[in-house]
Design an enzyme around this catalytic site. Structure first.
Site, mmCIF file in Angstrom:
data_model
loop_
_atom_site.group_PDB
_atom_site.id
_atom_site.type_symbol
_atom_site.label_atom_id
_atom_site.label_comp_id
_atom_site.label_asym_id
_atom_site.label_seq_id
_atom_site.Cartn_x
_atom_site.Cartn_y
_atom_site.Cartn_z
ATOM 1 N N PRO A 1 -30.356 -48.147 23.560
ATOM 2 C CG PRO A 1 -29.051 -47.117 21.920
ATOM 3 C CD PRO A 1 -30.121 -48.146 22.099
ATOM 4 N NE ARG B 1 -29.395 -67.122 36.380
ATOM 5 C CZ ARG B 1 -28.810 -67.133 37.566
ATOM 6 N NH1 ARG B 1 -29.063 -66.174 38.429
ATOM 7 N NH2 ARG B 1 -27.974 -68.100 37.891
ATOM 8 C CG ASP C 1 -26.527 -65.710 41.128
ATOM 9 O OD1 ASP C 1 -25.663 -66.576 41.371
ATOM 10 O OD2 ASP C 1 -27.533 -65.926 40.438
#
Length: 285
Positions: free
Chosen positions: A83, A148, A162
């Protein structure tokens, strides 16, 4: 490409590796994904990979010894899902896909011993300002995004349309039937007029970005939009393209935007790309 993922919970990756695009990419050799159990490098009888933090406090911290040992058997850029890291995005993915090998440490508990971060980690990545049980889901998200983009995993024109690939959100998508419960598909998509369809998609992409992620536009000054026809990048890709020209200001400033509907670039718009007389580029310049 090779991706190594260090984790305390290797079974979490079973479905990730055996389904959909990632599974196909592994099957035809575009990527090798190695799931490494950190406990294999714990040599006490309890295979303990964590311990209490020095100085007190809640939670446990992942021990340094197993991680240092595991990292000795891999190479490439080392990423720690944390984080505290830089927020992962498409631009980072486009840089990471150029690497031959990546190693991702899936953090857990209160995190990993800081000595590992300081001496072994090249990049800390976060997937957003929220709390997860561990770093396995972020490791999957980062890996999936990178995989991808590898050559031949999916069609190049698919991921180029996209959201975020070109800095904008994606346009709306529809499929059959053309009408369902009185809800109709926009007429332009049924018209067969590819030029009008391309224009509609570009406008919808801009509209969505402004309404839903205004900061993507407002952090920069949009100067111009050039709509290019399908075929400009054939035979590599047959999709239409919109070029957005920004001035990086950090505080927006978009006022008047110049739009140009380009119809020709001096070459035929088929796979042959033969020279033709029509050419809008000199006018654009």
């Amino acid at each position: 490409m090779k991706i190594n993922i260090l984790t305390l919970f290797p079974k979490m990756f079973d479905g990730f590796l055996s389904e959909s695009i990632v599974a196909r990419a592994i099957k035809f050799g575009a990527v090798e994904v190695n799931i490494i159990d950190i406990r294999d490098y714990c040599f006490d009888k309890h295979k303990q990979a964590d311990d209490m933090p020095f100085g007190g406090g809640n939670g446990m911290v992942m021990k340094p010894e197993p991680l240092f040992l595991a990292l000795e058997n891999v190479s490439g850029k080392v990423i720690y899902t944390s984080p505290q890291g830089k927020t992962f995005n498409q631009e980072i993915a486009k840089e990471l896909v150029k690497e031959e090998e990546l190693t991702i440490i899936a953090g857990h508990y209160e995190g990993i011993d800081e000595r590992v971060v300081e001496n072994k980690v090249d990049m800390e990545l976060s997937i957003g300002d929220f709390v997860l049980t561990g770093g396995e889901i972020p490791a999957m998200a980062v890996s999936d995004t990178i995989i991808r983009l590898l050559p031949d995993v999916i069609k190049k024109e698919s991921y180029e349309n996209d959201s975020f690939y070109n800095g904008l959100l994606d346009y709306p998508h529809y499929t059959r039937p053309a009408e369902y419960k009185g809800l109709k598909v926009p007429e332009v998509l049924l018209s067969g007029n590819h030029k009008k369809i391309d224009e509609w998609r570009l406008k919808e992409s801009l509209r969505r970005t402004y309404l839903r992620r205004k900061e993507l536009i407002e952090n920069n000054q949009l100067e111009a939009v050039i709509s290019m026809p399908s075929g400009v990048f054939k035979p590599y890709a047959g999709v239409s393209t919109g070029i957005l020209i920004f001035t990086k200001t950090g505080n927006g400033g978009t006022d008047n935007v110049w739009f140009y509907d380009m119809t020709a670039d001096g070459y035929s718009l088929d796979d042959k790309r033969n020279p033709v007389e029509e050419n809008d580029i000199p006018d654009i310049i």
